[in-house]
Design a protein around this motif. Structure first.
Motif, PDB file in Angstrom:
ATOM      1  N   LYS A  11      27.608  12.165  26.847  1.00  0.00           N
ATOM      2  CA  LYS A  11      28.667  11.542  26.325  1.00  0.00           C
ATOM      3  C   LYS A  11      29.839  12.849  26.018  1.00  0.00           C
ATOM      4  O   LYS A  11      29.799  13.441  26.984  1.00  0.00           O
ATOM      5  N   HIS A  97      28.298   1.752  30.506  1.00  0.00           N
ATOM      6  CA  HIS A  97      27.566   2.163  29.359  1.00  0.00           C
ATOM      7  C   HIS A  97      28.270   1.329  28.472  1.00  0.00           C
ATOM      8  O   HIS A  97      29.439   1.040  28.518  1.00  0.00           O
ATOM      9  N   GLU A  99      29.744   1.805  25.621  1.00  0.00           N
ATOM     10  CA  GLU A  99      30.964   2.372  24.950  1.00  0.00           C
ATOM     11  C   GLU A  99      32.060   2.344  26.182  1.00  0.00           C
ATOM     12  O   GLU A  99      33.084   2.224  25.810  1.00  0.00           O
ATOM     13  N   ALA A 173      21.265  -1.292  19.386  1.00  0.00           N
ATOM     14  CA  ALA A 173      20.318   0.054  18.984  1.00  0.00           C
ATOM     15  C   ALA A 173      21.000   1.235  19.493  1.00  0.00           C
ATOM     16  O   ALA A 173      20.105   2.306  19.204  1.00  0.00           O
ATOM     17  N   ILE A 174      22.296   1.395  20.044  1.00  0.00           N
ATOM     18  CA  ILE A 174      22.616   2.621  20.400  1.00  0.00           C
ATOM     19  C   ILE A 174      23.417   3.298  19.417  1.00  0.00           C
ATOM     20  O   ILE A 174      24.064   2.894  18.607  1.00  0.00           O
ATOM     21  N   GLY A 175      23.166   4.675  19.218  1.00  0.00           N
ATOM     22  CA  GLY A 175      24.093   5.524  18.573  1.00  0.00           C
ATOM     23  C   GLY A 175      23.790   5.832  17.006  1.00  0.00           C
ATOM     24  O   GLY A 175      22.753   4.971  16.645  1.00  0.00           O
ATOM     25  N   GLY A 213      16.789   2.515  26.699  1.00  0.00           N
ATOM     26  CA  GLY A 213      17.852   3.480  25.933  1.00  0.00           C
ATOM     27  C   GLY A 213      18.229   2.853  24.726  1.00  0.00           C
ATOM     28  O   GLY A 213      18.719   1.729  24.728  1.00  0.00           O
ATOM     29  N   GLY A 214      18.408   3.504  23.645  1.00  0.00           N
ATOM     30  CA  GLY A 214      18.938   3.093  22.415  1.00  0.00           C
ATOM     31  C   GLY A 214      18.025   3.389  21.299  1.00  0.00           C
ATOM     32  O   GLY A 214      17.009   3.062  20.979  1.00  0.00           O
ATOM     33  N   VAL A 216      16.251   6.123  20.905  1.00  0.00           N
ATOM     34  CA  VAL A 216      14.944   6.693  21.293  1.00  0.00           C
ATOM     35  C   VAL A 216      14.760   8.070  20.385  1.00  0.00           C
ATOM     36  O   VAL A 216      15.647   8.753  20.384  1.00  0.00           O
ATOM     37  N   ILE A 235      17.839   8.801  27.155  1.00  0.00           N
ATOM     38  CA  ILE A 235      18.077   9.241  25.649  1.00  0.00           C
ATOM     39  C   ILE A 235      19.313   9.818  25.440  1.00  0.00           C
ATOM     40  O   ILE A 235      19.896  10.618  26.034  1.00  0.00           O
TER      41      ILE A 235
HETATM   42  C1  PEP Z   1      23.174   5.650  24.575  1.00  0.00           C
HETATM   43  O1  PEP Z   1      24.247   5.680  23.859  1.00  0.00           O
HETATM   44  O2  PEP Z   1      23.218   5.404  25.470  1.00  0.00           O
HETATM   45  C2  PEP Z   1      21.835   6.062  23.818  1.00  0.00           C
HETATM   46  C3  PEP Z   1      20.790   6.015  24.284  1.00  0.00           C
HETATM   47  O3  PEP Z   1      22.412   6.918  22.570  1.00  0.00           O
HETATM   48  P1  PEP Z   1      21.140   7.343  21.464  1.00  0.00           P
HETATM   49  O4  PEP Z   1      19.788   7.558  21.951  1.00  0.00           O
HETATM   50  O5  PEP Z   1      21.753   8.313  20.612  1.00  0.00           O
HETATM   51  O6  PEP Z   1      21.085   5.997  20.753  1.00  0.00           O
END
Ligand code: PEP
Length: 256
Positions: A11, A97, A99, A173-175, A213-214, A216, A235
């Motif tokens: 990012k 993504h 975002e 689940a992200i961030g 992803g999210g 992890v 990740i």
């Molecule tokens: C993401 O934003 O694509 C992501 C997987 O972030 P995080 O692992 O920090 O949730």
């Protein structure tokens, strides 16, 4: 045995200097991995791509960009083109993504143009899809993902399919505020994504790696890794810290 994918999108978190230090550490870890088992990739910010690419030149780490325009050239201030990213040796282009969808109004239609542009420039699009919390709560996750897949992969044929990567990243689940997903839910959704791909592309649809992803992290990565429907981990935070990333990489590697 198919390769397991493990990668990270930085990012907008690392300066060039920080990215170089990180990459030197990652190279040491990657030298201890058998790359017929793990495909390791990093996705730095645009200004770092050329120096980081040259830093990994003698390694098997793959590199990608976080976004690009679909046109080769033109009056698109602030954008970078497939031609430019191909010229500097990008392997992967991350597209869609959440975002980018949320803050930069990126649509499935625009992502689709970028997918075609990446493939035409011989780079692998890594297409991110994922449902929002209200879509999950209203039980329309699979419909949402199906729509995203159909629109972002529109116009692709079976020859393209071996060159794409898909990342399932539920938005909820992200961030920092993300709620880690239950591995049974992830397994179910990956299975549904696979069915959608096979419906669209028959047998070739079963070849596309589907990464998860999210949020992890060290507590949950094994629960996703051990699921046969999950072909890789994408990740964020847990990979930006080399201590946790090394642990994730080495443990997954030892279990493959
Ligand atoms: C993401 O934003 O694509 C992501 C997987 O972030 P995080 O692992 O920090 O949730």
């Amino acid at each position: 045995m198919k390769k397991f994918y493990i990668g990270t999108n930085w990012k907008m978190t690392k300066t060039l200097e920080e990215g170089l230090l990180y990459t030197r550490e990652l190279k040491k870890v990657s030298e201890q991995l058998d790359h017929s088992k793990i495909e390791l990739f990093i996705i730095p910010s645009h200004p770092s791509l050329i120096p980081i690419k040259s830093e990994i030149e003698d390694s098997t780490i793959k590199i990608g960009a976080q976004n690009m325009h679909w046109e080769e050239r033109g009056a698109y201030t602030g954008e970078v083109s497939p031609l430019m990213l191909q010229e500097i040796g990008m392997d992967i282009i991350e597209l869609g993504h959440s975002e980018r969808r949320a803050y930069f109004n990126e649509t499935d239609k625009a992502i689709n143009k970028k997918v075609h542009a990446a493939l035409n420039a011989n780079m692998k699009p890594l297409i991110c899809i994922g449902e929002k919390l209200d879509e999950k709560e209203n039980n329309i996750s699979v419909e949402t993902l199906s729509k995203q897949i159909k629109l972002t992969l529109k116009g692709l044929n079976k020859e393209h399919l071996p060159h794409i990567l898909l990342a399932y990243e539920p938005v909820w689940a992200i961030g920092e505020n993300g709620i880690p997903a239950d591995s049974a839910y992830v397994s179910y959704i990956h299975g549904e994504i696979r069915k959608i791909l096979v419906d669209l592309f028959e047998e070739t649809g079963s070849q596309v790696p589907i990464l998860y992803g999210g949020s992890v992290n060290l507590d949950n990565y094994l629960s996703y890794f051990e699921d046969k429907n999950v072909n890789g981990l994408f990740i964020g935070r847990a990979a930006w810290d080399m201590i946790s990333f090394e642990k994730i990489l080495k443990t997954c590697h030892s279990l493959l």
